[in-house]
Design a protein around this motif. Structure first.
Motif, PDB file in Angstrom:
ATOM      1  N   ARG A 113      14.339  58.350 -36.910  1.00  0.00           N
ATOM      2  CA  ARG A 113      14.106  57.933 -38.419  1.00  0.00           C
ATOM      3  C   ARG A 113      12.685  57.097 -38.501  1.00  0.00           C
ATOM      4  O   ARG A 113      12.401  56.469 -37.144  1.00  0.00           O
ATOM      5  CB  ARG A 113      15.177  57.333 -38.950  1.00  0.00           C
ATOM      6  CG  ARG A 113      16.502  58.145 -39.170  1.00  0.00           C
ATOM      7  CD  ARG A 113      17.293  57.126 -39.974  1.00  0.00           C
ATOM      8  NE  ARG A 113      18.575  58.207 -40.118  1.00  0.00           N
ATOM      9  CZ  ARG A 113      18.754  59.121 -41.030  1.00  0.00           C
ATOM     10  NH1 ARG A 113      17.662  59.054 -42.018  1.00  0.00           N
ATOM     11  NH2 ARG A 113      19.778  59.864 -41.321  1.00  0.00           N
ATOM     12  N   GLN A 114      12.250  57.036 -39.552  1.00  0.00           N
ATOM     13  CA  GLN A 114      10.850  56.015 -39.646  1.00  0.00           C
ATOM     14  C   GLN A 114       9.762  56.623 -38.692  1.00  0.00           C
ATOM     15  O   GLN A 114       9.052  55.292 -38.340  1.00  0.00           O
ATOM     16  CB  GLN A 114      11.573  54.613 -39.487  1.00  0.00           C
ATOM     17  CG  GLN A 114      12.385  54.217 -40.573  1.00  0.00           C
ATOM     18  CD  GLN A 114      12.884  52.824 -40.510  1.00  0.00           C
ATOM     19  OE1 GLN A 114      12.899  51.907 -39.396  1.00  0.00           O
ATOM     20  NE2 GLN A 114      13.194  52.073 -41.620  1.00  0.00           N
ATOM     21  N   LYS A 115       9.500  57.647 -38.610  1.00  0.00           N
ATOM     22  CA  LYS A 115       8.381  58.161 -37.813  1.00  0.00           C
ATOM     23  C   LYS A 115       7.162  58.253 -38.719  1.00  0.00           C
ATOM     24  O   LYS A 115       7.489  58.267 -39.905  1.00  0.00           O
ATOM     25  CB  LYS A 115       8.706  59.499 -36.939  1.00  0.00           C
ATOM     26  CG  LYS A 115       9.922  59.361 -36.217  1.00  0.00           C
ATOM     27  CD  LYS A 115       9.617  58.603 -34.896  1.00  0.00           C
ATOM     28  CE  LYS A 115      10.724  58.618 -33.671  1.00  0.00           C
ATOM     29  NZ  LYS A 115      10.648  57.722 -32.615  1.00  0.00           N
ATOM     30  N   ASP A 116       6.182  58.371 -37.892  1.00  0.00           N
ATOM     31  CA  ASP A 116       4.796  58.573 -38.890  1.00  0.00           C
ATOM     32  C   ASP A 116       4.657  59.754 -39.519  1.00  0.00           C
ATOM     33  O   ASP A 116       4.352  59.749 -40.821  1.00  0.00           O
ATOM     34  CB  ASP A 116       3.709  58.176 -37.872  1.00  0.00           C
ATOM     35  CG  ASP A 116       3.231  56.860 -37.255  1.00  0.00           C
ATOM     36  OD1 ASP A 116       3.534  55.827 -38.207  1.00  0.00           O
ATOM     37  OD2 ASP A 116       2.982  56.636 -36.106  1.00  0.00           O
ATOM     38  N   VAL A 117       5.287  60.786 -39.031  1.00  0.00           N
ATOM     39  CA  VAL A 117       4.928  61.940 -39.584  1.00  0.00           C
ATOM     40  C   VAL A 117       6.228  63.026 -39.109  1.00  0.00           C
ATOM     41  O   VAL A 117       6.771  62.940 -38.011  1.00  0.00           O
ATOM     42  CB  VAL A 117       3.709  62.616 -39.447  1.00  0.00           C
ATOM     43  CG1 VAL A 117       3.619  62.888 -37.674  1.00  0.00           C
ATOM     44  CG2 VAL A 117       3.592  64.086 -40.012  1.00  0.00           C
ATOM     45  N   VAL A 118       6.598  63.787 -40.083  1.00  0.00           N
ATOM     46  CA  VAL A 118       7.637  64.785 -39.784  1.00  0.00           C
ATOM     47  C   VAL A 118       6.906  65.977 -40.079  1.00  0.00           C
ATOM     48  O   VAL A 118       6.183  66.246 -41.085  1.00  0.00           O
ATOM     49  CB  VAL A 118       8.965  64.908 -40.538  1.00  0.00           C
ATOM     50  CG1 VAL A 118       8.948  64.651 -42.152  1.00  0.00           C
ATOM     51  CG2 VAL A 118       9.863  65.848 -40.111  1.00  0.00           C
ATOM     52  N   ALA A 153       8.710  63.115 -35.883  1.00  0.00           N
ATOM     53  CA  ALA A 153      10.191  63.009 -36.048  1.00  0.00           C
ATOM     54  C   ALA A 153      10.519  64.278 -35.571  1.00  0.00           C
ATOM     55  O   ALA A 153       9.741  65.189 -35.319  1.00  0.00           O
ATOM     56  CB  ALA A 153      10.453  62.924 -37.545  1.00  0.00           C
ATOM     57  N   PRO A 154      11.720  64.642 -35.245  1.00  0.00           N
ATOM     58  CA  PRO A 154      12.215  66.218 -34.940  1.00  0.00           C
ATOM     59  C   PRO A 154      11.575  67.200 -36.106  1.00  0.00           C
ATOM     60  O   PRO A 154      11.504  66.844 -37.104  1.00  0.00           O
ATOM     61  CB  PRO A 154      13.734  66.088 -35.165  1.00  0.00           C
ATOM     62  CG  PRO A 154      14.019  64.738 -35.223  1.00  0.00           C
ATOM     63  CD  PRO A 154      12.965  64.009 -35.463  1.00  0.00           C
ATOM     64  N   VAL A 155      11.163  68.363 -35.431  1.00  0.00           N
ATOM     65  CA  VAL A 155      10.409  69.313 -36.050  1.00  0.00           C
ATOM     66  C   VAL A 155      11.703  69.982 -37.145  1.00  0.00           C
ATOM     67  O   VAL A 155      12.732  70.279 -36.602  1.00  0.00           O
ATOM     68  CB  VAL A 155       9.940  70.462 -35.386  1.00  0.00           C
ATOM     69  CG1 VAL A 155       9.386  71.540 -36.278  1.00  0.00           C
ATOM     70  CG2 VAL A 155       8.674  70.028 -34.660  1.00  0.00           C
ATOM     71  N   ILE A 173      14.917  61.185 -43.750  1.00  0.00           N
ATOM     72  CA  ILE A 173      14.610  60.665 -42.707  1.00  0.00           C
ATOM     73  C   ILE A 173      13.657  59.561 -42.456  1.00  0.00           C
ATOM     74  O   ILE A 173      13.509  58.981 -41.473  1.00  0.00           O
ATOM     75  CB  ILE A 173      14.280  61.770 -41.619  1.00  0.00           C
ATOM     76  CG1 ILE A 173      13.074  62.261 -41.684  1.00  0.00           C
ATOM     77  CG2 ILE A 173      15.543  62.738 -41.302  1.00  0.00           C
ATOM     78  CD1 ILE A 173      12.545  63.309 -40.731  1.00  0.00           C
ATOM     79  N   GLN A 174      13.278  59.258 -43.762  1.00  0.00           N
ATOM     80  CA  GLN A 174      12.400  57.922 -43.840  1.00  0.00           C
ATOM     81  C   GLN A 174      11.091  58.214 -43.198  1.00  0.00           C
ATOM     82  O   GLN A 174      10.615  57.089 -42.495  1.00  0.00           O
ATOM     83  CB  GLN A 174      13.185  56.683 -43.742  1.00  0.00           C
ATOM     84  CG  GLN A 174      14.404  56.429 -44.311  1.00  0.00           C
ATOM     85  CD  GLN A 174      15.221  55.352 -43.553  1.00  0.00           C
ATOM     86  OE1 GLN A 174      15.670  55.444 -42.349  1.00  0.00           O
ATOM     87  NE2 GLN A 174      15.674  54.233 -44.468  1.00  0.00           N
ATOM     88  N   ALA A 175      10.576  59.199 -43.090  1.00  0.00           N
ATOM     89  CA  ALA A 175       9.297  59.388 -42.563  1.00  0.00           C
ATOM     90  C   ALA A 175       8.075  59.008 -43.608  1.00  0.00           C
ATOM     91  O   ALA A 175       8.237  58.762 -44.679  1.00  0.00           O
ATOM     92  CB  ALA A 175       9.091  61.011 -42.370  1.00  0.00           C
TER      93      ALA A 175
END
Length: 260
Positions: A113-118, A153-155, A173-175
């Motif tokens: 979670r909280q990644k820069d980009v999904v 984040a996961p693809v 997922i809070q991207a």
């Protein structure tokens, strides 16, 4: 007989030389007052390819194999659409996840979670485009994102998805941003065109003016290397400026076009 033969001769269009620079249907020539038979058949073939693309399906096994090769986790999702006919008739359902997909995303661990980009891969209106171009584009894009220091984040691999479904995925997922790779509406000179949509701060209910679109990604359009460079640039700028869409200007300069 000679008069009949003369009337059936194809007369070239003065713009014929321009056909070397585009796949657009220009400078068709004429036979009397009609379009030449060759061009009529070419149009019908292009129309058939476009129809096939609209009803094409994601090659899930192929895409999973290709995505796993990038050493990124992959999550399989589905919109609330029951089938392709409903997808075409009810665009609203293609913008929403089904219950099972929502539960899958809600169950993702904190590390995802909280990644820069999904990155989201969806069929859109041409799964053909996604089957062809997803892996080649990511092969150039992922190293650029890694060099830029962006966390990923996961693809998300989505069946029967529309562009706006990325907002719900990113929110769950809070991207910080979404990159939606999706098959574009087929045209009569391009049935395999991929589009890339970038949205900062994805939220359900976002409208199209908050997205940046990079269109016509394919071998005969915007090729993979400049497309990857432009996508990485816009993602970095979106995260730096904390905005996207009409407020985010595309000032990317393709290095391959720079001289001196």
């Amino acid at each position: 007989m000679s008069n009949i033969q003369h009337r059936n001769t194809v007369q070239e269009d003065p713009w014929s030389a321009l056909k070397a620079y585009t796949t657009a249907r220009i400078a068709l020539g004429r036979t009397g007052t009609a379009i030449p038979l060759k061009e009529v058949l070419s149009f019908r073939l292009a129309h058939a390819h476009a129809r096939d693309a609209v009803y094409s399906r994601l090659d899930i096994n192929l895409l999973l194999e290709e995505l796993h090769a990038f050493m990124l986790p992959v999550v399989q999702l589905h919109s609330s659409v029951a089938g392709r006919h409903e997808y075409l008739q009810r665009p609203d359902k293609g913008r929403k996840l089904d219950t099972g997909s929502i539960e899958i995303l809600q169950a993702q661990p904190a590390a995802f979670r909280q990644k820069d980009v999904v990155i989201i891969v969806a069929d859109g209106l041409s799964a053909t485009a996604m089957n062809l171009h997803t892996a080649p584009l990511l092969n150039h894009l992922l190293p650029l994102l890694k060099t830029a220091g962006l966390s990923i984040a996961p693809v998300c691999l989505v069946e029967q998805g529309r562009v706006a479904i990325g907002d719900e995925i990113g929110e769950l997922i809070q991207a910080k941003a979404t990159l939606m790779l999706i098959g574009e509406r087929p045209g009569l000179s391009a049935a395999d065109s991929m589009g890339a949509y970038i949205t900062f701060q994805p939220r359900t209910g976002n409208t199209d003016e908050v997205r940046n679109c990079i269109s016509n990604i394919r071998q005969d359009g915007l090729q993979y290397i400049p497309a990857a460079g432009k996508i990485c640039y816009l993602l970095q700028e979106a995260l730096r400026l904390r905005l996207s869409g009409v407020e985010l200007k595309d000032n990317y300069k393709d290095p391959s076009l720079l001289t001196g």
